[in-house]
Design a protein around this motif. Structure first.
Motif, PDB file in Angstrom:
ATOM      1  N   VAL A   1       1.151   4.078  -2.911  1.00 15.47           N
ATOM      2  CA  VAL A   1       0.902   5.496  -2.617  1.00 15.47           C
ATOM      3  C   VAL A   1       2.095   6.327  -3.132  1.00 15.47           C
ATOM      4  CG1 VAL A   1       0.737   7.203  -0.763  1.00 15.47           C
ATOM      5  CG2 VAL A   1      -0.670   5.133  -0.693  1.00 15.47           C
TER       6      VAL A   1
ATOM      7  N   TYR B   1       0.846  -1.201   0.000  1.00 15.07           N
ATOM      8  CA  TYR B   1       0.000   0.000   0.000  1.00 15.07           C
ATOM      9  C   TYR B   1       0.888   1.261   0.000  1.00 15.07           C
ATOM     10  CZ  TYR B   1      -3.552   3.411   1.492  1.00 15.07           C
ATOM     11  OH  TYR B   1      -4.383   4.507   1.561  1.00 15.07           O
ATOM     12  N   GLU B   2       1.912   1.253   0.877  1.00 16.43           N
ATOM     13  CA  GLU B   2       2.816   2.417   0.953  1.00 16.43           C
ATOM     14  C   GLU B   2       3.546   2.630  -0.374  1.00 16.43           C
ATOM     15  OE1 GLU B   2       3.947   2.611   5.693  1.00 16.43           O
ATOM     16  OE2 GLU B   2       5.039   1.196   4.424  1.00 16.43           O
TER      17      GLU B   2
ATOM     18  N   LYS C   1      -4.226   6.746  -3.427  1.00 14.09           N
ATOM     19  CA  LYS C   1      -4.122   7.950  -2.587  1.00 14.09           C
ATOM     20  C   LYS C   1      -3.969   7.519  -1.126  1.00 14.09           C
ATOM     21  CE  LYS C   1      -6.541  11.317  -5.433  1.00 14.09           C
ATOM     22  NZ  LYS C   1      -6.906  10.502  -6.595  1.00 14.09           N
ATOM     23  N   LEU C   2      -3.219   8.314  -0.377  1.00 16.73           N
ATOM     24  CA  LEU C   2      -2.961   7.949   1.019  1.00 16.73           C
ATOM     25  C   LEU C   2      -4.193   8.208   1.885  1.00 16.73           C
ATOM     26  CD1 LEU C   2      -1.052   7.136   3.337  1.00 16.73           C
ATOM     27  CD2 LEU C   2      -0.403   9.526   3.534  1.00 16.73           C
ATOM     28  N   ASP C   3      -4.566   7.163   2.653  1.00 15.38           N
ATOM     29  CA  ASP C   3      -5.631   7.313   3.642  1.00 15.38           C
ATOM     30  C   ASP C   3      -4.992   6.880   4.959  1.00 15.38           C
ATOM     31  OD1 ASP C   3      -7.628   6.768   5.441  1.00 15.38           O
ATOM     32  OD2 ASP C   3      -9.023   5.926   3.980  1.00 15.38           O
ATOM     33  N   GLN C   4      -4.556   7.861   5.749  1.00 20.73           N
ATOM     34  CA  GLN C   4      -3.762   7.571   6.948  1.00 20.73           C
ATOM     35  C   GLN C   4      -4.519   6.683   7.937  1.00 20.73           C
ATOM     36  OE1 GLN C   4      -0.434   8.467   7.176  1.00 20.73           O
ATOM     37  NE2 GLN C   4      -0.495   7.061   8.909  1.00 20.73           N
ATOM     38  N   GLN C   5      -5.820   6.959   8.071  1.00 23.39           N
ATOM     39  CA  GLN C   5      -6.635   6.188   9.012  1.00 23.39           C
ATOM     40  C   GLN C   5      -6.642   4.705   8.621  1.00 23.39           C
ATOM     41  OE1 GLN C   5     -10.428   8.068   9.295  1.00 23.39           O
ATOM     42  NE2 GLN C   5     -10.999   7.005  11.158  1.00 23.39           N
TER      43      GLN C   5
ATOM     44  N   ARG D   1      -2.140  -1.527   9.982  1.00 21.09           N
ATOM     45  CA  ARG D   1      -0.971  -1.827  10.835  1.00 21.09           C
ATOM     46  C   ARG D   1      -1.410  -2.475  12.140  1.00 21.09           C
ATOM     47  NH1 ARG D   1       2.099   3.266   9.550  1.00 21.09           N
ATOM     48  NH2 ARG D   1       3.615   2.577   8.020  1.00 21.09           N
TER      49      ARG D   1
ATOM     50  N   LEU E   1      -4.375   3.158   6.790  1.00 21.56           N
ATOM     51  CA  LEU E   1      -3.031   2.619   6.986  1.00 21.56           C
ATOM     52  C   LEU E   1      -2.819   2.239   8.456  1.00 21.56           C
ATOM     53  CD1 LEU E   1      -0.327   2.003   5.622  1.00 21.56           C
ATOM     54  CD2 LEU E   1       0.386   4.340   6.066  1.00 21.56           C
ATOM     55  N   ASP E   2      -3.232   3.123   9.366  1.00 25.57           N
ATOM     56  CA  ASP E   2      -3.083   2.828  10.800  1.00 25.57           C
ATOM     57  C   ASP E   2      -3.876   1.595  11.202  1.00 25.57           C
ATOM     58  OD1 ASP E   2      -1.460   4.989  10.979  1.00 25.57           O
ATOM     59  OD2 ASP E   2      -2.998   6.371  11.741  1.00 25.57           O
TER      60      ASP E   2
END
Length: 382
Positions: A51, A47-48, A57-61, A67, A63-64
């Motif tokens: 991106v 995913y990283e 597109k980055l979706d930080q939520q 993880r 990604l967290d």
């Protein structure tokens, strides 16, 4: 029928997403499918990367949360390993380690997956189970197109087979090795391995049977002589059963064998898109085009001592200038044995006579042998 291994299906979609010949509307659909696959398997690293490449597109939520899910899963897997080591037997310990390997493969963390597979292997006794670990590694190799990893894994598998191993796995390995040879431009070896596997094909995790037949026909056409091609490919019942499903393939093969060169070129033009959109064949597209043309021109010239350029152009449905330019390139590269008489507009073949060549080679080797014997006798005399 089993399906393609999800990661290899994903690798194909990623390849098409970056391909200039794929239409934008198709790319929108592919991007959605890639996104869903990456998210459903919590592939954080991939995913990283996507991106960073601007594919997603980055979706930080998101990604967290991926993880966090991975960490939780890992904790459970490590607890299972600890429990198996304390309270259970060797095979349960191995299963727990294997589960962790498969987890790393699923989230596409290559380095950790390879480390964990090594650890699992050290706890594995049965040859068959060791082989399965090699197949997991090979699938990862094809996902990342890591030819070094693939090559080492194939060697490892062959060594394992010397200790034993069953026919089913041996036959599967042939297809993997064939795909490796084809991806590294060793078409002759690929054709032989594929032809060996036609009746025993079970590697649906790599590709469908139709795709397998497509590869087999393409590699065979530039590798086999006319008699073998007829026997192993043109008349093979397994190939006849499927070849009609693949656009242009049947015309491509049969028109070459039946010397219908106009039809051959139009079928070839139809196949080019298919070859370009294939992630294993695409890097060799131009090479393959050249090889096929060498085969077809050689076959045409084989029948004549001399022939007019015009007659050849007519047979292929192209212009005289095109044939003139094509052949001069192939002759200069040493691919065709003929010369062009531009004034008379004639092609004269000068095929090397195989008996003559054999005679020359024998004389040369005879001389070499006599020299060696003389040197040896001098040493012995001393």
């Amino acid at each position: 029928m089993e399906n393609q291994e999800p990661h290899l299906a994903l690798a194909n979609k990623l390849y098409l997403l970056k391909h200039p010949d794929v239409e934008d509307i198709e790319k929108v659909r592919l991007r959605d499918e890639v996104y869903n696959a990456v998210v459903s398997d919590d592939m954080v690293l991939l995913y990283e990367n996507l991106v960073a490449d601007g594919v997603l597109k980055l979706d930080q939520q998101l990604l967290d949360s991926m993880r966090a899910k991975n960490e939780e899963e890992l904790k459970k897997l490590d607890e299972k390993i600890a429990d198996a080591e304390e309270n259970l037997g060797e095979s349960e310990v191995r299963e727990a380690h294997l589960a962790k390997s498969l987890f790393y493969i699923r989230i596409s963390d290559k380095e950790k997956a390879l480390e964990q597979l090594k650890l699992t292997e050290s706890k594995t006794v049965a040859v068959g189970q060791k082989m399965d670990l090699v197949f997991y590694t090979l699938q990862m190799g094809f996902f990342y197109m890591d030819f070094d990893l693939i090559s080492k894994s194939i060697d490892k598998a062959k060594n394992l087979f010397e200790e034993g191993g069953d026919w089913e796995r041996k036959n599967r390995l042939k297809v993997y090795e064939g795909l490796f040879c084809m991806s590294t431009r060793n078409f002759k070896k690929a054709a032989n391995l594929f032809l060996d596997s036609i009746s025993t094909f079970t590697t649906y995790e790599l590709f469908t049977y139709d795709t397998f037949i497509f590869y087999t026909v393409l590699t065979s056409i530039i590798s086999l002589d006319r008699v073998s091609l007829k026997q192993k490919v043109v008349d093979a019942p397994e190939i006849l059963a499927v070849i009609g499903k693949i656009p242009y393939l049947s015309e491509f093969l049969n028109s070459l064998y039946d010397c219908q060169y106009k039809l051959f070129f139009s079928a070839f033009a139809g196949l080019t898109t298919h070859i370009k959109l294939d992630r294993y064949l695409h890097p060799h597209f131009r090479y393959y085009m050249r090889e096929v043309r060498t085969v077809v021109y050689s076959q045409f010239l084989e029948s004549y001592k001399s022939v007019t350029i015009e007659a050849m152009a007519k047979a292929f449905g192209v212009t005289v200038d095109f044939i003139d330019m094509e052949l001069s390139r192939f002759i200069a590269a040493g691919k065709l044995h003929c010369k062009i008489d531009k004034v008379a507009g004639v092609l004269e073949t000068n095929r090397p006579d195989s008996k003559n060549a054999l005679y020359q080679a024998t004389i040369k080797q005879g001389d070499f042998l006599l020299n060696r014997i003389q040197k040896l006798s001098r040493v012995i005399d001393l």
